[in-house]
Design a protein around this motif. Sequence first.
Motif, short mmCIF file in Angstrom:
data_model
loop_
_atom_site.label_atom_id
_atom_site.label_comp_id
_atom_site.label_asym_id
_atom_site.label_seq_id
_atom_site.Cartn_x
_atom_site.Cartn_y
_atom_site.Cartn_z
N SER A 99 52.55 -4.06 49.07
CA SER A 99 52.44 -4.28 47.76
C SER A 99 51.23 -4.92 46.94
N VAL A 100 50.70 -5.93 47.62
CA VAL A 100 49.55 -6.68 46.83
C VAL A 100 48.03 -6.64 47.95
N ILE A 105 50.00 -1.08 45.92
CA ILE A 105 50.33 -0.98 44.64
C ILE A 105 49.26 -1.71 43.87
N LEU A 106 48.92 -2.81 44.34
CA LEU A 106 47.94 -3.69 43.51
C LEU A 106 46.40 -2.99 43.38
N THR A 107 45.95 -2.50 44.52
CA THR A 107 45.02 -1.59 44.55
C THR A 107 45.14 -0.53 43.41
N LYS A 108 45.89 0.01 43.32
CA LYS A 108 46.16 1.20 42.14
C LYS A 108 45.93 0.81 41.01
N SER A 117 49.59 0.64 35.96
CA SER A 117 50.39 1.66 36.79
C SER A 117 51.52 0.86 37.01
N SER A 118 52.49 1.70 37.81
CA SER A 118 53.73 1.16 38.15
C SER A 118 53.51 0.05 39.09
N ALA A 119 54.67 -0.75 39.20
CA ALA A 119 54.64 -2.05 40.04
C ALA A 119 55.98 -2.22 40.63
N ASP A 120 55.96 -2.63 42.05
CA ASP A 120 57.03 -2.87 42.62
C ASP A 120 57.59 -4.37 42.47
N ALA A 169 41.34 -6.66 36.75
CA ALA A 169 41.73 -6.82 38.15
C ALA A 169 42.67 -7.94 38.29
N LEU A 170 43.60 -8.04 39.65
CA LEU A 170 44.28 -9.01 39.76
C LEU A 170 43.96 -9.30 41.44
N SER A 171 43.86 -10.36 41.83
CA SER A 171 44.00 -10.60 43.46
C SER A 171 45.07 -11.67 43.51
#
Length: 339
Positions: free
Chosen positions: A66-67, A75-78, A86-89, A164-166
């Motif tokens: 996921s992250v 998913i987070l890289t995308k 983008s889509s998220a889980d 961007a997120l981390s």
Amino acid sequence: MRNLLIFSFISLFLISCQKEEQKEQANEPIVMEGDAYGSTFRIVYYSYDKNFNKEVQEILEEFDHSVNTYIPTSILTKFNESENGSSADRMLLELFTISRNYNTKTNGFYDPSVSPLSDLWGFSSKGIKHSPTEQQVDSVMKFIGLKNISILENSLSKTDPRVALSFNAITGYVNDEVAKFLDSKKVESYLIEIGGEMIAKGKKPNGDAWTIGIDEPIENAEERVLNSVLELNNEAMATSGNYRKFHIDEETGQKIVHTMNPKTGYPEVSPLLSASVIAPSCAEADATATALMAMGLDKALEYIPTRPELKFYLIWSDENGKFMNKAFNGFELKKNDAE
């Protein structure tokens, strides 16, 4: 009748032996150890019913998928590499939602959108040889802030491709996920340590509490030196510090720490060396400890009285370089360990 009595005796004997065997099994901990998220993990729990290592491993792998920004297919890289989102889980949506909550609770000092700032200051695989200019910092600050990200059904959208997120500062979330799973399986005693963040439940079968340590904030220490020891009782704890993750500007010799101040765009320079927080959840402890480091010592001391529901322990250096420490809001250290 005699055969029935013999059968009953044998049945009672077998049940008694089974209970003794279960009791012995319950006194032996099940231990999981390994590498995770650039660090290590150690999960210890007592359960005579079943070994849950496979299910716990699946939770860790789900979090990775996921992250984990070090995985190009996560998913987070995308999301970070996308133009508009983008889509998220489930995990990514939950982490973003609780991050907004902790961002508010910490007056904006916990902010997972500072990832581009971390990259700018050299905390990526590219690194840097000298500090960025004021103009470079200002240009990146234009797309820092959770206001630039929104949830749209099962996706995250962003206002700028550079947003961007981390969630490296809130990996305690996965501790909580493992704890929820073990709780659902009626496990009454465990200590979950992942990347230094911890959550504990119950006591060991012999009645002992889960005892953990807080490191002395010594740069480049070859061996671990404990600053203090405490017992963790149905709580979570996280520690954040600037004494391990840093680099030196080759031109100026300036120390550049990894904790970014999201309000200024610069690494926080402060006597504060380490902040430990005890909270009901590991995610909140982790995010709050990071926020304290971003605040610096003076603002952290002002903030702590506003959060009486949490427990705090700070370590800082005085003007002579001597380590100072103080516990707040009932953060209890074991006797003779905080001298």
